[in-house]
Design a protein around this motif. Structure first.
Motif, short mmCIF file in Angstrom:
data_model
loop_
_atom_site.label_atom_id
_atom_site.label_comp_id
_atom_site.label_asym_id
_atom_site.label_seq_id
_atom_site.Cartn_x
_atom_site.Cartn_y
_atom_site.Cartn_z
N TYR A 160 -13.39 -0.44 -0.10
CA TYR A 160 -12.34 -0.60 -1.11
C TYR A 160 -12.92 -0.22 -2.47
O TYR A 160 -14.12 -0.37 -2.71
CB TYR A 160 -11.84 -2.04 -1.18
N ALA B 167 -9.00 -8.73 -6.34
CA ALA B 167 -9.47 -7.79 -5.32
C ALA B 167 -10.14 -8.52 -4.17
O ALA B 167 -9.89 -8.22 -2.99
CB ALA B 167 -10.44 -6.79 -5.96
N ASP C 266 -9.63 -9.58 -12.40
CA ASP C 266 -9.42 -8.39 -11.58
C ASP C 266 -10.21 -8.49 -10.27
O ASP C 266 -9.69 -8.20 -9.19
CB ASP C 266 -9.87 -7.14 -12.34
N LEU C 267 -11.48 -8.92 -10.39
CA LEU C 267 -12.31 -9.03 -9.20
C LEU C 267 -11.86 -10.19 -8.31
O LEU C 267 -11.95 -10.10 -7.08
CB LEU C 267 -13.77 -9.19 -9.59
N LEU D 163 -16.76 -3.44 -1.93
CA LEU D 163 -15.84 -3.20 -3.05
C LEU D 163 -16.58 -2.46 -4.14
O LEU D 163 -17.58 -2.96 -4.68
CB LEU D 163 -15.30 -4.52 -3.59
N TRP E 288 0.83 -1.19 0.00
CA TRP E 288 0.00 0.00 0.00
C TRP E 288 0.87 1.25 0.00
O TRP E 288 1.90 1.31 0.67
CB TRP E 288 -0.90 0.02 1.21
N LEU F 75 -2.53 -4.63 -8.23
CA LEU F 75 -2.95 -6.03 -8.19
C LEU F 75 -2.38 -6.73 -9.42
O LEU F 75 -2.87 -6.51 -10.53
CB LEU F 75 -4.47 -6.14 -8.20
N ARG G 174 -7.92 1.54 -0.94
CA ARG G 174 -8.61 1.32 0.33
C ARG G 174 -8.80 2.65 1.05
O ARG G 174 -7.97 3.57 0.94
CB ARG G 174 -7.85 0.35 1.23
N ILE H 27 -9.01 -8.53 -0.21
CA ILE H 27 -9.92 -8.05 0.83
C ILE H 27 -10.17 -9.14 1.87
O ILE H 27 -10.14 -8.88 3.08
CB ILE H 27 -11.24 -7.58 0.18
N VAL I 151 -16.94 -1.01 -7.91
CA VAL I 151 -16.49 -1.32 -9.27
C VAL I 151 -17.08 -0.27 -10.21
O VAL I 151 -18.30 -0.17 -10.34
CB VAL I 151 -16.92 -2.74 -9.71
N ILE J 3 -11.84 -0.60 -6.82
CA ILE J 3 -10.90 -1.15 -7.79
C ILE J 3 -10.96 -0.33 -9.07
O ILE J 3 -12.03 0.08 -9.51
CB ILE J 3 -11.20 -2.63 -8.09
N LEU K 155 -6.02 -1.52 -6.63
CA LEU K 155 -6.95 -1.58 -5.51
C LEU K 155 -6.73 -0.37 -4.62
O LEU K 155 -5.59 -0.03 -4.30
CB LEU K 155 -6.74 -2.87 -4.71
#
Length: 320
Positions: free
Chosen positions: A80, A117, A113-114, A54, A12, A26, A38, A121, A56, A82, A36
């Motif tokens: 979060y 993520a 991608d998901l 999350l 981070w 990511l 946060r 998480i 999107v 993305i 990602l």
């Protein structure tokens, strides 16, 4: 592109939204990257929040909604966001590899991608995950949840892009065109993203919001054939029914128009959203937000507050 700091690699680091936010890369298969983000106050406490949300984003968009993060954090949710590959904070990696920004040849690849993520998480100690998808993100998220049972515990869909906003005859013609060009000339330009909606939102044109216009364009942006073909195929897949068994909240404005960008959905036809919502799952709630914009979170007050309160109350009731 502007001189914006990229997300940290592997750890981070500082984010463009300021000290309440951090971002990280990511890594994805094929040397691709997503980013990602946060919300630091809600994700770095002594004990992780039980439920994480999350966000999107949609097409030619990225996460720049600190007010949404703050509202969710105020109710005890970890937040979060993305930036999918080729978007926003993840723009440079895709373009440097020769790809087009803001699009891929098959949006099914966003499942990777998901996946990344969700794994990050969950590894932070959150027990439950609600995914909040807007527009194209509201199409990608339920398809991902259907293909990956158990990875999401609930979905909130903000003006999901469930159908092309054209009359039926024009939609059929578009399908025929992109099916042909998607195979023969995948990078052919088949349409352009309009500029009026993004300009209406931005402070430089009198709107309420600051966002990076290179990442959420104010100028005409080309949409290419293979990407459009994959979107339309995904919309047809959703229309056949996904039968998700997790709770789903679908929200849309109460009206569509071509030019009232701040108080109606000037991008999508809300009748399409209302019609397709029950096909997403077995436990779907649909709510209209009077006076809402296409991105309900960017609507003027009081529609914005109604949207956020509706989402929060539903999450409190359905994702304990």
């Amino acid at each position: 592109m502007p001189d914006l700091p990229p997300p940290a690699s592997g750890a981070w680091g500082p984010d463009v939204l300021g000290p309440d936010f951090e971002a990280r890369v990511l890594p994805l298969p094929g040397d691709a990257e997503a980013a990602l983000v946060r919300h630091v106050p809600s994700t770095t406490g002594r004990a992780p929040a039980r439920v994480a949300v999350l966000y999107v984003h949609g097409f030619a968009d990225y996460f720049f909604h600190p007010h949404v993060a703050a509202e969710l954090a105020g109710r005890g949710y970890a937040f979060y966001g993305i930036d999918l590959r080729g978007h926003g904070r993840a723009w440079d990696a895709q373009v440097a590899a020769g790809g087009d920004p803001n699009q891929v040849r098959d949006i099914a690849v966003y499942a990777q991608d998901l996946d990344a993520a969700a794994a990050a998480i969950r590894s932070a100690g959150h027990e439950r995950l609600a995914v909040l998808g807007h527009s194209t993100g509201g199409l990608v998220a339920p398809l991902w949840a259907a293909a990956r049972p158990g990875r999401a515990d609930a979905l909130v869909l903000n003006s999901p892009w469930v159908e092309v906003n054209k009359p039926r005859a024009a939609r059929l013609a578009s399908v025929a065109l992109v099916e042909t060009l998607g195979a023969l000339a995948p990078r052919a330009v088949v349409s352009h993203l309009g500029v009026d909606y993004a300009r209406a939102l931005h402070r430089s044109y009198g709107g309420e919001w600051d966002f990076e216009p290179a990442w959420k364009p104010h100028t005409r942006f080309a949409a290419r054939a293979a990407w459009a073909r994959s979107v339309m195929r995904s919309q047809r897949r959703l229309a056949r029914g996904l039968h998700l068994d997790v709770p789903v909240l679908v929200l849309a404005s109460d009206r569509s128009s071509k030019d009232q960008h701040l108080t109606t959905d000037s991008v999508l036809n809300v009748a399409h959203i209302r019609d397709r919502a029950p096909r997403i799952g077995t436990d779907v709630t649909f709510r209209e937000i009077p006076g809402g914009a296409h991105d309900l979170a960017l609507s003027p007050a009081p529609a914005r507050e109604l949207y956020l309160t509706t989402v929060l109350d539903w999450l409190d009731a359905r994702v304990p």
